[in-house]
Motif scaffolding. Structure first.
Motif, PDB file in Angstrom:
ATOM      1  N   ILE A 284      -4.368  -5.517   0.634  1.00 46.67           N
ATOM      2  CA  ILE A 284      -3.905  -4.185   0.220  1.00 46.67           C
ATOM      3  C   ILE A 284      -2.401  -4.076   0.473  1.00 46.67           C
ATOM      4  O   ILE A 284      -1.915  -3.128   1.067  1.00 46.67           O
ATOM      5  CB  ILE A 284      -4.685  -3.071   0.970  1.00 46.67           C
ATOM      6  CG1 ILE A 284      -6.181  -3.375   0.976  1.00 46.67           C
ATOM      7  CG2 ILE A 284      -4.425  -1.715   0.330  1.00 46.67           C
ATOM      8  CD1 ILE A 284      -7.012  -2.433   1.829  1.00 46.67           C
ATOM      9  N   LYS A 285      -1.651  -5.063   0.040  1.00 47.63           N
ATOM     10  CA  LYS A 285      -0.207  -5.077   0.271  1.00 47.63           C
ATOM     11  C   LYS A 285       0.508  -4.127  -0.691  1.00 47.63           C
ATOM     12  O   LYS A 285       0.148  -4.029  -1.866  1.00 47.63           O
ATOM     13  CB  LYS A 285       0.362  -6.479   0.076  1.00 47.63           C
ATOM     14  CG  LYS A 285      -0.081  -7.471   1.117  1.00 47.63           C
ATOM     15  CD  LYS A 285       0.552  -8.825   0.831  1.00 47.63           C
ATOM     16  CE  LYS A 285       0.089  -9.874   1.800  1.00 47.63           C
ATOM     17  NZ  LYS A 285       0.636 -11.197   1.455  1.00 47.63           N
ATOM     18  N   GLU A 286       1.538  -3.449  -0.161  1.00 51.10           N
ATOM     19  CA  GLU A 286       2.432  -2.599  -0.945  1.00 51.10           C
ATOM     20  C   GLU A 286       1.699  -1.491  -1.707  1.00 51.10           C
ATOM     21  O   GLU A 286       2.023  -1.177  -2.848  1.00 51.10           O
ATOM     22  CB  GLU A 286       3.259  -3.446  -1.915  1.00 51.10           C
ATOM     23  CG  GLU A 286       4.140  -4.444  -1.208  1.00 51.10           C
ATOM     24  CD  GLU A 286       5.000  -5.245  -2.158  1.00 51.10           C
ATOM     25  OE1 GLU A 286       5.676  -4.626  -3.000  1.00 51.10           O
ATOM     26  OE2 GLU A 286       4.979  -6.478  -2.046  1.00 51.10           O
ATOM     27  N   VAL A 287       0.726  -0.862  -1.065  1.00 51.36           N
ATOM     28  CA  VAL A 287      -0.002   0.249  -1.677  1.00 51.36           C
ATOM     29  C   VAL A 287       0.449   1.548  -1.012  1.00 51.36           C
ATOM     30  O   VAL A 287       0.530   1.640   0.210  1.00 51.36           O
ATOM     31  CB  VAL A 287      -1.522   0.059  -1.538  1.00 51.36           C
ATOM     32  CG1 VAL A 287      -2.284   1.289  -2.015  1.00 51.36           C
ATOM     33  CG2 VAL A 287      -1.966  -1.177  -2.315  1.00 51.36           C
ATOM     34  N   ASN A 288       0.732   2.547  -1.835  1.00 52.12           N
ATOM     35  CA  ASN A 288       1.205   3.833  -1.334  1.00 52.12           C
ATOM     36  C   ASN A 288       0.038   4.819  -1.240  1.00 52.12           C
ATOM     37  O   ASN A 288      -0.330   5.464  -2.220  1.00 52.12           O
ATOM     38  CB  ASN A 288       2.297   4.384  -2.250  1.00 52.12           C
ATOM     39  CG  ASN A 288       2.920   5.636  -1.709  1.00 52.12           C
ATOM     40  OD1 ASN A 288       2.502   6.173  -0.693  1.00 52.12           O
ATOM     41  ND2 ASN A 288       3.944   6.119  -2.392  1.00 52.12           N
TER      42      ASN A 288
ATOM     43  N   ASP B 132       0.135  -5.104   4.684  1.00 52.72           N
ATOM     44  CA  ASP B 132       1.584  -5.238   4.843  1.00 52.72           C
ATOM     45  C   ASP B 132       2.346  -4.437   3.785  1.00 52.72           C
ATOM     46  O   ASP B 132       1.972  -4.442   2.603  1.00 52.72           O
ATOM     47  CB  ASP B 132       1.994  -6.709   4.759  1.00 52.72           C
ATOM     48  CG  ASP B 132       1.324  -7.561   5.829  1.00 52.72           C
ATOM     49  OD1 ASP B 132       0.722  -7.011   6.768  1.00 52.72           O
ATOM     50  OD2 ASP B 132       1.408  -8.796   5.712  1.00 52.72           O
ATOM     51  N   PHE B 133       3.397  -3.760   4.222  1.00 54.69           N
ATOM     52  CA  PHE B 133       4.321  -2.998   3.373  1.00 54.69           C
ATOM     53  C   PHE B 133       3.665  -1.793   2.679  1.00 54.69           C
ATOM     54  O   PHE B 133       4.218  -1.245   1.736  1.00 54.69           O
ATOM     55  CB  PHE B 133       5.003  -3.899   2.338  1.00 54.69           C
ATOM     56  CG  PHE B 133       5.684  -5.086   2.957  1.00 54.69           C
ATOM     57  CD1 PHE B 133       6.906  -4.947   3.595  1.00 54.69           C
ATOM     58  CD2 PHE B 133       5.089  -6.334   2.921  1.00 54.69           C
ATOM     59  CE1 PHE B 133       7.525  -6.036   4.187  1.00 54.69           C
ATOM     60  CE2 PHE B 133       5.703  -7.434   3.512  1.00 54.69           C
ATOM     61  CZ  PHE B 133       6.924  -7.284   4.142  1.00 54.69           C
ATOM     62  N   SER B 134       2.498  -1.372   3.136  1.00 51.90           N
ATOM     63  CA  SER B 134       1.856  -0.190   2.558  1.00 51.90           C
ATOM     64  C   SER B 134       2.416   1.072   3.195  1.00 51.90           C
ATOM     65  O   SER B 134       3.116   1.016   4.203  1.00 51.90           O
ATOM     66  CB  SER B 134       0.334  -0.269   2.729  1.00 51.90           C
ATOM     67  OG  SER B 134      -0.185  -1.268   1.880  1.00 51.90           O
ATOM     68  N   LYS B 135       2.096   2.232   2.596  1.00 51.45           N
ATOM     69  CA  LYS B 135       2.651   3.499   3.063  1.00 51.45           C
ATOM     70  C   LYS B 135       1.549   4.520   3.321  1.00 51.45           C
ATOM     71  O   LYS B 135       0.679   4.731   2.482  1.00 51.45           O
ATOM     72  CB  LYS B 135       3.607   4.060   2.010  1.00 51.45           C
ATOM     73  CG  LYS B 135       4.847   3.221   1.789  1.00 51.45           C
ATOM     74  CD  LYS B 135       5.650   3.744   0.602  1.00 51.45           C
ATOM     75  CE  LYS B 135       6.940   3.010   0.379  1.00 51.45           C
ATOM     76  NZ  LYS B 135       6.878   1.580   0.421  1.00 51.45           N
TER      77      LYS B 135
ATOM     78  N   GLY C  25      -0.301  -4.175  -4.616  1.00 45.80           N
ATOM     79  CA  GLY C  25       0.570  -3.514  -5.572  1.00 45.80           C
ATOM     80  C   GLY C  25      -0.094  -2.464  -6.450  1.00 45.80           C
ATOM     81  O   GLY C  25       0.542  -1.909  -7.343  1.00 45.80           O
ATOM     82  N   ALA C  26      -1.360  -2.156  -6.205  1.00 44.80           N
ATOM     83  CA  ALA C  26      -2.067  -1.162  -7.030  1.00 44.80           C
ATOM     84  C   ALA C  26      -1.428   0.219  -6.864  1.00 44.80           C
ATOM     85  O   ALA C  26      -0.919   0.564  -5.803  1.00 44.80           O
ATOM     86  CB  ALA C  26      -3.537  -1.108  -6.636  1.00 44.80           C
ATOM     87  N   LYS C  27      -1.464   0.996  -7.923  1.00 45.45           N
ATOM     88  CA  LYS C  27      -0.977   2.380  -7.893  1.00 45.45           C
ATOM     89  C   LYS C  27      -2.199   3.282  -7.737  1.00 45.45           C
ATOM     90  O   LYS C  27      -3.131   3.210  -8.547  1.00 45.45           O
ATOM     91  CB  LYS C  27      -0.248   2.727  -9.196  1.00 45.45           C
ATOM     92  CG  LYS C  27       0.848   1.764  -9.585  1.00 45.45           C
ATOM     93  CD  LYS C  27       2.108   2.003  -8.786  1.00 45.45           C
ATOM     94  CE  LYS C  27       3.266   1.150  -9.243  1.00 45.45           C
ATOM     95  NZ  LYS C  27       3.257  -0.220  -8.843  1.00 45.45           N
TER      96      LYS C  27
END
Length: 189
Positions: A75-79, A98-101, A57-59
């Motif tokens: 490194i989940k949900e990191v853009n 998972d769920f990263s961009k 979830g880090a920005k």
């Protein structure tokens, strides 16, 4: 606090929201660090290694990742699509992304080794010559990506539409190649 760090070793640190902003790290190693609460802006990492770190979830906005290796990291949900695109060079080994961009990034030649890439956004990404070695690509999105010469031989659970993704000379193996035919609702035995 200094703004430039060379050959530093950082172990077991929990970073807060903005304490790393506008700093540069070169040839540094981060081990067992927690980046979950960060909102990184203007940070540069050159020839750095992250080992067993948590980025969930880090920005990471306007962060430069220049020859950076992530090993055994969460490194989940990191853009990543908001990172500095100049010399963007990364590699992942035994990571959960998972769920990263990676939307619209050019990550040509990047290696993903033994990674979980569930529902990762690779839309419009240049994946040319990327190596997906032993990766779970369940529900990852490849729409409008360029995956020329990408290596999917040992990876699994991918669904790629060859009409919407450029895959010239990409390498696949049987039986996982069935992931290229998913939209035709075929039964393959």
């Amino acid at each position: 606090m200094a703004n430039y760090y060379l050959d530093g070793e950082f172990d077991g640190i929990t970073y807060t929201s903005d304490e790393l902003n506008l700093k540069e790290f070169e040839r540094c190693v981060f081990s067992n660090c927690d980046f979950r609460m960060v909102n990184l802006i203007g940070v540069t990492f050159i020839d750095c290694r992250f080992f067993q770190c948590n980025f969930n979830g880090a920005k990471i906005n306007h962060v430069a990742l220049r020859t950076v290796n992530f090993e055994h990291c969460q490194i989940k949900e990191v853009n990543f699509s908001m990172c500095d695109k100049l010399i963007f060079d990364i590699a992942f080994t035994d990571c959960i992304l998972d769920f990263s961009k990676f939307y619209t990034l050019k990550i040509k030649g990047t290696a993903f080794t033994n990674c979980s890439l569930i529902a990762v956004d690779f839309m419009s990404t240049d994946l040319s010559e990327v190596i997906f070695d032993q990766c779970d690509l369940y529900r990852s999105e490849f729409n409008k990506a360029i995956a020329h010469k990408a290596d999917f031989r040992t990876s699994y659970n991918y669904t790629i539409d060859p009409e919407k993704t450029k895959i010239k000379k990409a390498v696949f193996s049987f039986p996982e190649v069935k992931g290229l035919l998913f939209k035709h609702d075929l039964i393959i035995k």
